[in-house]
Enzyme design. Structure first.
Site, short mmCIF file in Angstrom:
data_model
loop_
_atom_site.label_atom_id
_atom_site.label_comp_id
_atom_site.label_asym_id
_atom_site.label_seq_id
_atom_site.Cartn_x
_atom_site.Cartn_y
_atom_site.Cartn_z
N ALA A 76 0.85 -1.20 0.00
CA ALA A 76 0.00 0.00 0.00
C ALA A 76 0.88 1.24 0.00
O ALA A 76 1.97 1.26 0.58
CB ALA A 76 -0.89 -0.01 1.22
N GLY A 124 0.61 -5.42 0.80
CA GLY A 124 -0.32 -5.59 -0.32
C GLY A 124 0.38 -6.10 -1.57
O GLY A 124 -0.24 -6.72 -2.43
N GLU A 168 0.31 -9.67 -1.10
CA GLU A 168 -1.10 -10.09 -1.22
C GLU A 168 -1.52 -10.16 -2.68
O GLU A 168 -2.27 -11.05 -3.09
CB GLU A 168 -2.00 -9.14 -0.44
CG GLU A 168 -1.76 -9.23 1.07
CD GLU A 168 -2.65 -8.32 1.87
OE1 GLU A 168 -2.34 -7.11 1.95
OE2 GLU A 168 -3.66 -8.78 2.40
N GLU A 206 2.25 -5.92 7.42
CA GLU A 206 1.25 -4.96 7.87
C GLU A 206 1.22 -4.68 9.37
O GLU A 206 1.08 -3.53 9.79
CB GLU A 206 -0.15 -5.40 7.42
CG GLU A 206 -0.43 -5.18 5.94
CD GLU A 206 -0.06 -6.36 5.05
OE1 GLU A 206 -0.53 -6.37 3.90
OE2 GLU A 206 0.71 -7.24 5.50
#
Ligand SMILES: C/C=C/C(=O)SCCNC(=O)CCNC(=O)[C@H](O)C(C)(C)COP(=O)(O)OP(=O)(O)OC[C@H]1O[C@@H](n2cnc3c(N)ncnc32)[C@H](O)[C@@H]1OP(=O)(O)O
Length: 256
Positions: free
Chosen positions: A64, A109, A112, A132
Site C-alpha cells: 500500500a 499488499g 497479497e 502490515e
C-alpha cells in the site's frame, strides 16, 4: 500516465506495474489501472495466461502507498483498501492462470497481490512478507485468507504476527513461491511457463482453475479479514505506523 501497462504476446497477456518511483507502491492510480486491466482481461477469450510483474521498478510491489495514506480520513482509508481488495480479487478471479514474476521487494499488499496469482516465480533477489502489523494494520487485501490456504495457518500466523521479511529461498521452502530463478532469467522463466500453459487446451485449463478455486473456505476468510481490517482503522497505532514510515523510524505501538 498509466500506472499498469497491459501488453500482449499472442495468447499471453503481460501486466506490468508502473510506479517505479515508489517500488511500485499501490497508489490509488495503480489500483484503478490494475482494476481496469483485470476487467479487460476477464472478458477477452483470446487471453490464455497472464504474467504480472514489476516492470522497470526496483521491486515487484512494496505494498500500500503509505505516503498517500498520510493524513487520510478513516473513511477514505476504508474506501482505498476496499478498492485494493476489489482489484486484487479481480486478479484472483481471472478465468485463466496468472503467473506472478517477483523481483526485489514484495511486501504487504504487494505480496497479497502475488498471493492472488495462481503461480509465483521469484528472482533470487526477491524479499517478501506480510509486514502490515509492523505498520499498525493487518493484511487487508486477502493475505489473512490466502496465505493460510497456501502454507497452513501455523506458518501463516508466524509470518503475519512477526511481519517477517523472507528471502526467495525461504519463500520457496515454505511453498510461498513455486520456483526461484536468477534475476536476469525471471521474465524468460515466466514466459516459458506461460507458453507451456498456452499450448494446453484453453477450456480445460479454465475449468481446472475453476475446480481448484471452488470451495467456501476462501470466501469466509476474506469476509472475516475485511471485518477485522475495518476494526483497526480507527486505532492510534495505525496512525503511529504511518508517522514512523514517514519519519523513517521504528514505530512505537501502545495498543491503542
Ligand atoms: C493492505 C495493505 C497494506 C500494506 O501494504 S502496508 C505497507 C507494506 N509495505 C512495506 O512494508 C514496505 C514499505 N517500504 C519499505 O520498507 C522500503 O521503502 C523498501 C524496503 C520497499 C525500500 O527501501 P529502500 O531500498 O531503502 O528505498 P526507499 O528509499 O525506502 O524507497 C524509495 C522510495 O520509495 C518510497 N516507497 C517505498 N515503499 C513505499 C510504500 N509502500 N508506500 C509509499 N512509498 C514507498 C520511499 O518512501 C522512497 O520515497 P522517496 O525516495 O520519496 O523518499
Amino acid at each position: 500516465m498509466k500506472r499498469v501497462l497491459l501488453t500482449r504476446e499472442g495468447p499471453i497477456a503481460w501486466v506490468a506495474l508502473n510506479n517505479p518511483e515508489r517500488h511500485n507502491a499501490l497508489s490509488g492510480q495503480v489500483v484503478a489501472d490494475l482494476q481496469e486491466a483485470a476487467d479487460q482481461m476477464a472478458v477477452d477469450r483470446s487471453v490464455r495466461v497472464v504474467v504480472l510483474h514489476g516492470g522497470e521498478a526496483k521491486s515487484f510491489c512494496s505494498g500500500a502507498d503509505l505516503k498517500e495514506r498520510q493524513g487520510m480520513e478513516e473513511a477514505a482509508v476504508v474506501a482505498t483498501v476496499h478498492a485494493l481488495r476489489e482489484a486484487v480479487n479481480s486478479v484472483a478471479q481471472l478465468p485463466v492462470p496468472v503467473i506472478a514474476a517477483i523481483h526485489g521487494m514484495a511486501f504487504g499488499g504487494g505480496l497479497e497481490l502475488a498471493l492472488a496469482c495462481d503461480i509465483r516465480i521469484a528472482a533470487d533477489d526477491a524479499q517478501m512478507g506480510l509486514t502490515e502489523v509492523g505498520w499498525g494494520i493487518i493484511p487487508g487485501a486477502g493475505g489473512c485468507a490466502r496465505l493460510p490456504a497456501l502454507i497452513g495457518p501455523a506458518k501463516a500466523k508466524e509470518l503475519i504476527f512477526t511481519a517477517r521479511r523472507l528471502t526467495a529461498g525461504e519463500a520457496l521452502e515454505l511453498g510461498l513461491v513455486n520456483r526461484v530463478v536468477d534475476r536476469p532469467n525471471l521474465l524468460d522463466a515466466a514466459r516459458a511457463m506461460a507458453e507451456q500453459i498456452a499450448r494446453q487446451a484453453p477450456l480445460a485449463v479454465r475449468a481446472a482453475k475453476r475446480a481448484i478455486d471452488a470451495g467456501p473456505g476462501l470466501a469466509a476468510g476474506l469476509a472475516a479479514e475485511w471485518r477485522e481490517y475495518r476494526s483497526i482503522v480507527q486505532t492510534q497505532d495505525r496512525l503511529e505506523g504511518l508517522r514512523a514510515f514517514a519519519e523513517r523510524r521504528p514505530p512505537v505501538f501502545r495498543g491503542e
